[in-house]
Write an enzyme that holds these catalytic residues in place. Structure first.
Site, PDB file in Angstrom:
ATOM      1  N   SER A   1       0.856  -1.184   0.000  1.00  0.00           N
ATOM      2  CA  SER A   1       0.000   0.000   0.000  1.00  0.00           C
ATOM      3  C   SER A   1       0.892   1.233   0.000  1.00  0.00           C
ATOM      4  CB  SER A   1      -0.879   0.017   1.259  1.00  0.00           C
ATOM      5  OG  SER A   1      -1.496   1.282   1.436  1.00  0.00           O
TER       6      SER A   1
ATOM      7  N   TYR B   1      -2.155  -0.339  10.225  1.00  0.00           N
ATOM      8  CA  TYR B   1      -2.199  -0.720   8.806  1.00  0.00           C
ATOM      9  C   TYR B   1      -0.884  -0.368   8.103  1.00  0.00           C
ATOM     10  CZ  TYR B   1      -4.012  -1.095   4.032  1.00  0.00           C
ATOM     11  OH  TYR B   1      -4.205  -1.442   2.713  1.00  0.00           O
TER      12      TYR B   1
END
Length: 254
Positions: free
Chosen positions: A138, A151
């Site tokens: 990501s 995350y």
């Protein structure tokens, strides 16, 4: 170009969103696709979409954070040519607002889950004479994203694992790369907006879209197209690389 005929691919978290788009596209290009998904219903839905188009797919219900279950699943599948580590969960919170249980869950699924699949899949890739691994990272691994502490931590680990695996198995004809998307319009995004902003979904959708300089979110099929390229023989000279696909987010947000 980009034919995957006679290839066997495993895609984790392929019940919806990016994973589903990747599974459908790899099958369309000729691969036999094995869907690993914790939801039996979602796995069946992806497999049904693939087989209804006269392509080949199989469903495996498996929690990627459970190593024994992962090992058993990959033994059942046998030798493979492609692994796409896509399964993961999102989380919102800062370092001082993230509960320990939430942090552990994100790490268990997003980090240990990737490790478990690598651990189980590499012998099966070796049995096929080599192959390709794609890990879904990501842009949160590359730049600071507000309220994404756990995350971001997990996706940073995924990027690091990608480089390690690329180095360790290059002599065994195993390539390993990662993809780092910005915000992608998936069912998760729609659910998040409905839950947190039920009175102004459209306004918040527009706001989230505009965080990408290109002015919109990515579509899952656009991420899938990049994954297809990296899985194909045309990308045979590419390993140990992270690919941001982010509408200019990491370079143009000044």
């Amino acid at each position: 170009m980009f034919s995957l005929k006679n290839k066997k691919a495993v895609v984790t978290g392929a019940g919806s969103g990016i994973g589903k788009a990747i599974a459908v596209l790899l099958a369309k290009q000729g691969a036999e696709v094995h869907v690993i998904e914790i939801s039996e219903e979602q796995a069946a839905g992806t497999v049904s979409e693939i087989t209804n188009n006269n392509n080949k797919a199989f469903a495996h219900v498996c929690d990627v954070s459970n190593q024994q279950a992962v090992l058993e699943t990959f033994i059942k599948i046998g030798a493979i040519n492609i692994l796409v580590n896509n399964a993961g969960v999102a989380h919102i919170g800062k370092a001082d607002t993230t509960p320990e249980d939430d942090f552990d869950r994100v790490i268990r699924i997003n980090v240990k889950g990737v490790y478990n699949c690598l651990h189980a899949a590499i012998p099966q890739l070796r049995a096929a004479g080599g192959g390709v691994i794609i890990n879904m990272a990501s842009i949160a691994a590359l730049v600071g994203i507000p309220d994404r502490f756990a995350y971001s931590t997990a996706k940073g680990a995924v990027k690091a694992m990608t480089m390690s695996v690329a180095k360790d198995y290059i002599s065994e004809n195993i390539r390993c790369n990662s993809i780092s998307p910005a915000r992608v319009h998936t069912p998760f995004v729609d659910g998040f907006l409905q839950k947190n902003y039920p009175d102004n979904v459209e306004e918040m959708f527009e706001k989230l879209s505009k965080t990408q300089p290109i002015g919109r979110m990515a579509e899952p099929e656009e991420i899938a197209a990049l994954a297809l390229y990296l899985c194909s023989n045309e990308a045979g000279f590419i390993t140990g690389v992270d690919y941001p696909i982010d509408g200019g987010f990491t370079t143009l947000n000044n």
